[in-house]
Write a protein that holds these residues in place. Structure first.
Motif, PDB file in Angstrom:
ATOM      1  N   ILE A 123      11.386  34.449 115.033  1.00  0.00           N
ATOM      2  CA  ILE A 123      10.576  33.322 115.512  1.00  0.00           C
ATOM      3  C   ILE A 123      11.522  32.309 116.133  1.00  0.00           C
ATOM      4  CG2 ILE A 123       9.010  31.446 114.862  1.00  0.00           C
ATOM      5  CD1 ILE A 123       8.153  33.176 112.470  1.00  0.00           C
ATOM      6  N   ARG A 124      11.298  31.986 117.403  1.00  0.00           N
ATOM      7  CA  ARG A 124      12.116  30.979 118.090  1.00  0.00           C
ATOM      8  C   ARG A 124      11.198  29.854 118.563  1.00  0.00           C
ATOM      9  NH1 ARG A 124      14.828  34.852 122.351  1.00  0.00           N
ATOM     10  NH2 ARG A 124      12.809  35.859 122.066  1.00  0.00           N
ATOM     11  N   GLU A 129       8.766  15.653 119.478  1.00  0.00           N
ATOM     12  CA  GLU A 129       7.896  14.632 118.895  1.00  0.00           C
ATOM     13  C   GLU A 129       7.487  14.896 117.445  1.00  0.00           C
ATOM     14  OE1 GLU A 129       7.248  11.740 120.327  1.00  0.00           O
ATOM     15  OE2 GLU A 129       8.432  12.369 122.044  1.00  0.00           O
ATOM     16  N   GLN A 130       7.181  16.136 117.104  1.00  0.00           N
ATOM     17  CA  GLN A 130       6.692  16.429 115.765  1.00  0.00           C
ATOM     18  C   GLN A 130       7.399  17.654 115.197  1.00  0.00           C
ATOM     19  OE1 GLN A 130       2.497  17.567 115.262  1.00  0.00           O
ATOM     20  NE2 GLN A 130       2.378  16.111 113.570  1.00  0.00           N
ATOM     21  N   ILE A 131       7.697  17.604 113.904  1.00  0.00           N
ATOM     22  CA  ILE A 131       8.328  18.722 113.220  1.00  0.00           C
ATOM     23  C   ILE A 131       7.376  19.924 113.230  1.00  0.00           C
ATOM     24  CG2 ILE A 131       9.310  19.532 111.029  1.00  0.00           C
ATOM     25  CD1 ILE A 131      10.935  17.324 112.318  1.00  0.00           C
ATOM     26  N   PRO A 132       7.856  21.124 113.548  1.00  0.00           N
ATOM     27  CA  PRO A 132       6.985  22.306 113.505  1.00  0.00           C
ATOM     28  C   PRO A 132       6.413  22.532 112.111  1.00  0.00           C
ATOM     29  CG  PRO A 132       9.044  22.790 114.639  1.00  0.00           C
ATOM     30  CD  PRO A 132       9.209  21.441 114.022  1.00  0.00           C
ATOM     31  N   VAL A 180      15.002  27.322 115.188  1.00  0.00           N
ATOM     32  CA  VAL A 180      14.232  26.193 115.717  1.00  0.00           C
ATOM     33  C   VAL A 180      15.166  25.216 116.416  1.00  0.00           C
ATOM     34  CG1 VAL A 180      12.668  24.297 115.161  1.00  0.00           C
ATOM     35  CG2 VAL A 180      12.571  26.421 113.836  1.00  0.00           C
ATOM     36  N   VAL A 181      14.791  24.828 117.629  1.00  0.00           N
ATOM     37  CA  VAL A 181      15.494  23.781 118.365  1.00  0.00           C
ATOM     38  C   VAL A 181      14.589  22.563 118.405  1.00  0.00           C
ATOM     39  CG1 VAL A 181      16.488  23.069 120.564  1.00  0.00           C
ATOM     40  CG2 VAL A 181      16.833  25.406 119.745  1.00  0.00           C
ATOM     41  N   VAL A 215      17.732  28.898 111.017  1.00  0.00           N
ATOM     42  CA  VAL A 215      18.743  28.215 111.830  1.00  0.00           C
ATOM     43  C   VAL A 215      18.066  27.050 112.537  1.00  0.00           C
ATOM     44  CG1 VAL A 215      20.338  28.406 113.773  1.00  0.00           C
ATOM     45  CG2 VAL A 215      20.080  30.318 112.169  1.00  0.00           C
ATOM     46  N   ILE A 216      18.648  25.865 112.404  1.00  0.00           N
ATOM     47  CA  ILE A 216      18.067  24.670 113.017  1.00  0.00           C
ATOM     48  C   ILE A 216      19.129  23.987 113.876  1.00  0.00           C
ATOM     49  CG2 ILE A 216      16.985  22.427 112.606  1.00  0.00           C
ATOM     50  CD1 ILE A 216      15.985  23.569 109.922  1.00  0.00           C
ATOM     51  N   GLN A 217      18.753  23.666 115.100  1.00  0.00           N
ATOM     52  CA  GLN A 217      19.613  22.916 116.015  1.00  0.00           C
ATOM     53  C   GLN A 217      18.831  21.723 116.547  1.00  0.00           C
ATOM     54  OE1 GLN A 217      20.811  26.743 118.357  1.00  0.00           O
ATOM     55  NE2 GLN A 217      22.412  25.229 118.766  1.00  0.00           N
TER      56      GLN A 217
END
Length: 307
Positions: A123-124, A129-132, A180-181, A215-217
């Motif tokens: 999942i990419r 504006e808002q956190i997934p 997630v970017v 993974v978060i960027q």
């Protein structure tokens, strides 16, 4: 890997896996959609049968067992393993009963997305504006549905649905890779209160440290010095998700994958056929973003802005 073991969990994903398999078999045999359809449904018009095969190969419609067996015969399928795989994918594609209770709050496009999200191997997600929803803390969710807003029954159902999705995707025994970017705007825009934002940021840091599959960027408002170029405006202001599903491998072939793109416009979620376009935007987003370790440092600094 046994091809049958790659069968998806959800009816939506199984239908798309079957669609990809049938398209591969038809193209391998050099058969047109019209000729394939005419062989299975000889009494229908040429345009009608071509449209039916086209919809079948896009996952928009299913197929009866007898028709599937005839189609496999037209494609010259003699391998029992392939036939077994196709029949197992075809079985149990009904969504009846799956969307009762709190999950019934989702619209039809969102239901399709949730099924594919559950089956995804990768999942990419690019967010602004808002956190997934997969990364939201409970407090952040509750702040989106303040007491008395909308219908009273919708609030707990919406929160339960999001928490259930997190359990199904992030915390199961065989979780997907989740990358997630985030635009910096995701952690600067206050939802609820400063206390909610502190808790949310700490939640993101914890997820990225505790779960190796996450993974978060973050893409800061100001690019780092000496950085080549910031991501083009359309690449980070447009929210989208890329979902990758396993394609059941054919005997003697390496496992493949199926990619799907979804875009967000406001609160609306839409399926997109422009997968290559969003793959390009994804590469630009990850290039412009801080690496994961630097992202955690950035997020710790962001905590101070909320007291």
């Amino acid at each position: 890997m046994n091809p049958v073991s790659s069968r998806a969990r959800t009816p939506t994903a199984r239908k798309l896996q079957l669609a990809a398999l049938l398209r591969h078999l038809r193209e391998r045999g050099g058969i047109t959609q019209r000729d394939a359809g005419a062989s299975v449904w000889p009494r229908s018009s040429a345009g009608s049968v071509q449209n039916k095969i086209a919809r079948l190969e896009s996952g928009d419609t299913g197929i009866e067992v007898d028709d599937l067996n005839r189609l496999l015969s037209v494609y010259g399928v003699e391998d029992g393993e392939i036939a077994e795989l196709a029949l197992r994918l075809q079985a149990d594609t009904s969504q009846r009963g799956r969307w009762s209770g709190y999950r019934s709050i989702y619209s039809e496009p969102y239901r399709r997305y949730i099924d594919l999200e559950e089956d995804a191997a990768l999942i990419r997600h690019v967010a602004t504006e808002q956190i997934p929803e997969l990364l939201q803390s409970r407090g952040y969710m509750e702040a989106e549905f303040p007491h008395g807003a909308g219908t009273p029954s919708a609030t707990p159902h919406a929160i339960k649905a999001r928490l259930a999705r997190q359990e199904q995707v992030l915390f199961r025994d065989d979780p997907p890779q989740v990358h997630v970017v985030l635009s910096e705007s995701c952690v600067r825009r206050v939802q609820g209160s400063k206390a909610v934002m502190r808790d949310q940021i700490e939640h993101i840091i914890s997820l990225s440290k505790k779960w190796p599959n996450v993974v978060i960027q973050i893409v800061p408002f100001l690019p780092r010095p000496l950085r080549s170029t910031a991501i083009p405006e359309t690449g980070i202001l447009e929210r989208f998700v890329l979902l990758r599903l396993a394609a059941p491998p054919l005997p003697g072939q390496e496992p493949g994958h199926l990619d799907f793109a979804f875009t967000r416009k406001g609160n609306e979620l839409a399926w997109s056929d422009e997968v290559r376009h969003y793959e390009t935007l994804w590469r630009r987003a990850t290039t412009a973003a801080l690496p994961p370790a630097e992202t955690r440092l950035f997020l710790r600094d962001a905590l101070y802005s909320f007291g």
